[in-house]
Design an enzyme around this catalytic site. Structure first.
Site, PDB file in Angstrom:
ATOM      1  N   HIS A 290     -29.891   2.458  12.063  1.00  0.00           N
ATOM      2  CA  HIS A 290     -30.645   3.376  11.194  1.00  0.00           C
ATOM      3  C   HIS A 290     -32.076   2.883  11.057  1.00  0.00           C
ATOM      4  O   HIS A 290     -32.410   1.786  11.510  1.00  0.00           O
ATOM      5  CB  HIS A 290     -29.994   3.489   9.809  1.00  0.00           C
ATOM      6  CG  HIS A 290     -30.029   2.225   8.986  1.00  0.00           C
ATOM      7  ND1 HIS A 290     -28.994   1.320   8.947  1.00  0.00           N
ATOM      8  CD2 HIS A 290     -30.983   1.703   8.169  1.00  0.00           C
ATOM      9  CE1 HIS A 290     -29.297   0.326   8.136  1.00  0.00           C
ATOM     10  NE2 HIS A 290     -30.514   0.521   7.647  1.00  0.00           N
TER      11      HIS A 290
ATOM     12  N   HIS B 174     -25.622   5.581   5.743  1.00  0.00           N
ATOM     13  CA  HIS B 174     -26.859   6.301   6.057  1.00  0.00           C
ATOM     14  C   HIS B 174     -27.150   6.196   7.544  1.00  0.00           C
ATOM     15  O   HIS B 174     -26.796   5.221   8.204  1.00  0.00           O
ATOM     16  CB  HIS B 174     -28.053   5.817   5.236  1.00  0.00           C
ATOM     17  CG  HIS B 174     -28.402   4.359   5.376  1.00  0.00           C
ATOM     18  ND1 HIS B 174     -27.480   3.360   5.389  1.00  0.00           N
ATOM     19  CD2 HIS B 174     -29.602   3.750   5.505  1.00  0.00           C
ATOM     20  CE1 HIS B 174     -28.090   2.200   5.504  1.00  0.00           C
ATOM     21  NE2 HIS B 174     -29.377   2.396   5.587  1.00  0.00           N
TER      22      HIS B 174
ATOM     23  N   HIS C  36     -26.894  -5.668  -0.404  1.00  0.00           N
ATOM     24  CA  HIS C  36     -27.504  -4.546  -1.108  1.00  0.00           C
ATOM     25  C   HIS C  36     -26.503  -3.989  -2.128  1.00  0.00           C
ATOM     26  O   HIS C  36     -25.310  -3.878  -1.819  1.00  0.00           O
ATOM     27  CB  HIS C  36     -27.771  -3.378  -0.151  1.00  0.00           C
ATOM     28  CG  HIS C  36     -28.806  -3.597   0.875  1.00  0.00           C
ATOM     29  ND1 HIS C  36     -30.102  -3.960   0.575  1.00  0.00           N
ATOM     30  CD2 HIS C  36     -28.778  -3.468   2.224  1.00  0.00           C
ATOM     31  CE1 HIS C  36     -30.807  -4.024   1.696  1.00  0.00           C
ATOM     32  NE2 HIS C  36     -30.025  -3.750   2.719  1.00  0.00           N
TER      33      HIS C  36
ATOM     34  N   TYR D 166     -33.479  -9.248   6.208  1.00  0.00           N
ATOM     35  CA  TYR D 166     -34.691  -8.610   6.716  1.00  0.00           C
ATOM     36  C   TYR D 166     -35.638  -9.678   7.242  1.00  0.00           C
ATOM     37  O   TYR D 166     -35.783 -10.750   6.638  1.00  0.00           O
ATOM     38  CB  TYR D 166     -35.450  -7.882   5.602  1.00  0.00           C
ATOM     39  CG  TYR D 166     -34.792  -6.660   5.038  1.00  0.00           C
ATOM     40  CD1 TYR D 166     -34.724  -5.482   5.762  1.00  0.00           C
ATOM     41  CD2 TYR D 166     -34.279  -6.684   3.754  1.00  0.00           C
ATOM     42  CE1 TYR D 166     -34.147  -4.349   5.213  1.00  0.00           C
ATOM     43  CE2 TYR D 166     -33.705  -5.546   3.197  1.00  0.00           C
ATOM     44  CZ  TYR D 166     -33.642  -4.393   3.932  1.00  0.00           C
ATOM     45  OH  TYR D 166     -33.078  -3.268   3.384  1.00  0.00           O
TER      46      TYR D 166
HETATM   47  C1  M3P Z   1     -30.990  -0.680   3.152  1.00  0.00           C
HETATM   48  C2  M3P Z   1     -29.724  -0.507   3.812  1.00  0.00           C
HETATM   49  C3  M3P Z   1     -33.246  -0.626  -1.267  1.00  0.00           C
HETATM   50  C4  M3P Z   1     -32.173  -0.788  -0.305  1.00  0.00           C
HETATM   51  C5  M3P Z   1     -32.248  -0.659   1.014  1.00  0.00           C
HETATM   52  C6  M3P Z   1     -31.072  -0.594   1.797  1.00  0.00           C
HETATM   53  C7  M3P Z   1     -34.501   0.064  -0.967  1.00  0.00           C
HETATM   54  O1  M3P Z   1     -31.999  -0.963   3.919  1.00  0.00           O
HETATM   55  O2  M3P Z   1     -29.647  -0.650   4.996  1.00  0.00           O
HETATM   56  O3  M3P Z   1     -28.723  -0.229   3.122  1.00  0.00           O
HETATM   57  O4  M3P Z   1     -33.095  -1.035  -2.379  1.00  0.00           O
HETATM   58 FE    FE Z   2     -31.429  -0.670   6.105  1.00  0.00          FE
END
Ligand code: M3P
Ligand code: FE
Length: 309
Positions: free
Chosen positions: A154, A201, A248, A257
């Site tokens: 994604h 997602h 997350h 990341y």
């Molecule tokens: C991701 C994911 C935030 C979470 C981001 C989540 C903006 O990148 O791959 O689930 O809190």
């Molecule tokens: Fe992500």
């Protein structure tokens, strides 16, 4: 057949400022398989377990970022239907001929309200590894080279008008909303996670003043152990890591990341919720965004909201 319309993310074309360090990173550290180079100098990669010819394309340019993000659709008839539906919705579409990208059929390109170029296509040459389609082994030598994700999974894109993106994706492209973050006003959606499958997602958007920005491209690993191994490999190669390994709250995925040599953010992740289109989306309030991003630390890492390419 249950799966029609848009099937999955197909490829992303990423800009890099220097090609050689980028190729080293994507091939030998991230561990993608190089599948070709074209006459304009783009370098093509796939993840070892993907079957289609390419999912990541690098293009050398003056500045980093994303050229376009593409989804594969079921077939050529479906592609023509989306062409008509997008035009009827007021979206201008451009046809990119077969062969403009290696081993890839004609593509339909259009700009979405956040300023990103999106593409749809239905044909890409299948290049399974030897034995992949007949009594296959669970993994090959390529699965041990670098971090070695199983697929490009994604992207998270930053730009304006994400609620217009939401309308386009749900009303025309057949996606559904899985999770969202409500802004401090208590009602406006400021971040959206959208699925065309049962994944948590397939693409996500965060509201941001600058159009067309890349937040991250994400690659799927099979386990939390492989996330930790990815962290080791990133550190061994002195790759800048921004967040993680952690989990997350949003999507429940486990993640790291970091940044490629041009400053484009990438994610390697595993797990996460499975979604179905009949389920109501999950809401996160603005106050809980820190736990949505990093559940154990409950920390809104400042760079996560500000650094994009
Ligand atoms: C991701 C994911 C935030 C979470 C981001 C989540 C903006 O990148 O791959 O689930 O809190
Ligand atoms: Fe992500």
């Amino acid at each position: 057949m249950a799966m029609t319309g848009v099937l999955r993310p197909g490829h992303v074309q990423v800009r890099v400022v220097e090609l050689d360090p980028a190729v080293h990173f994507y091939r030998d550290v991230l561990g993608l398989v190089e599948t070709g180079r074209d006459s304009v100098g783009r370098v093509y990669f796939k993840a070892w377990d993907e079957r289609d010819h390419n999912s990541v394309v690098l293009r050398q340019a003056d500045r980093p970022g994303i050229d376009h993000f593409a989804f594969k659709v079921r077939d050529s008839v479906t592609l023509d239907k989306f062409d008509g539906d997008l035009r009827a919705w007021g979206v201008r579409c451009e046809g990119i001929p077969e062969g403009e990208m290696l081993s890839t059929g004609r593509r339909l390109r259009f700009e979405i309200p956040s300023g990103h170029l999106l593409e749809l296509y239905s044909e890409k040459e299948a290049v399974p590894y030897p034995g992949q389609l007949h009594n296959p082994r669970p993994w090959t030598e390529a699965a041990e080279h670098g971090i070695a994700p199983v697929r490009m999974d994604h992207a998270l894109l930053y730009g304006p008008h994400v609620n217009q993106n939401l309308a386009l994706f749900t009303e025309v492209l057949g996606f559904y909303l899985t999770e969202y973050v409500t802004l401090p006003d208590g009602k406006t959606k400021g971040a959206l996670w959208l699925s065309c499958s049962i994944k948590a997602h397939d693409i996500a958007f965060v509201e941001h003043p600058d159009p067309g920005r890349l937040h991250h491209v994400s690659f799927l690993l099979e386990s939390w152990e492989k996330i930790l191994r990815a962290g080791d490999i990133l550190s061994m190669n002195k790759v800048p890591v921004e967040i993680g390994p952690t989990r997350h709250g949003i999507t429940r995925g486990m993640t790291i990341y970091g940044f490629d040599p041009s400053g484009n953010r990438f994610e390697t992740f595993c797990g996460g919720l499975q979604s179905y289109p009949d389920q109501a989306p999950i809401e996160w309030s603005w106050e809980e965004l820190p736990s949505g991003l990093d559940y154990p630390q409950r920390k809104l890492h400042e760079t996560f909201l500000s650094v994009v390419t």
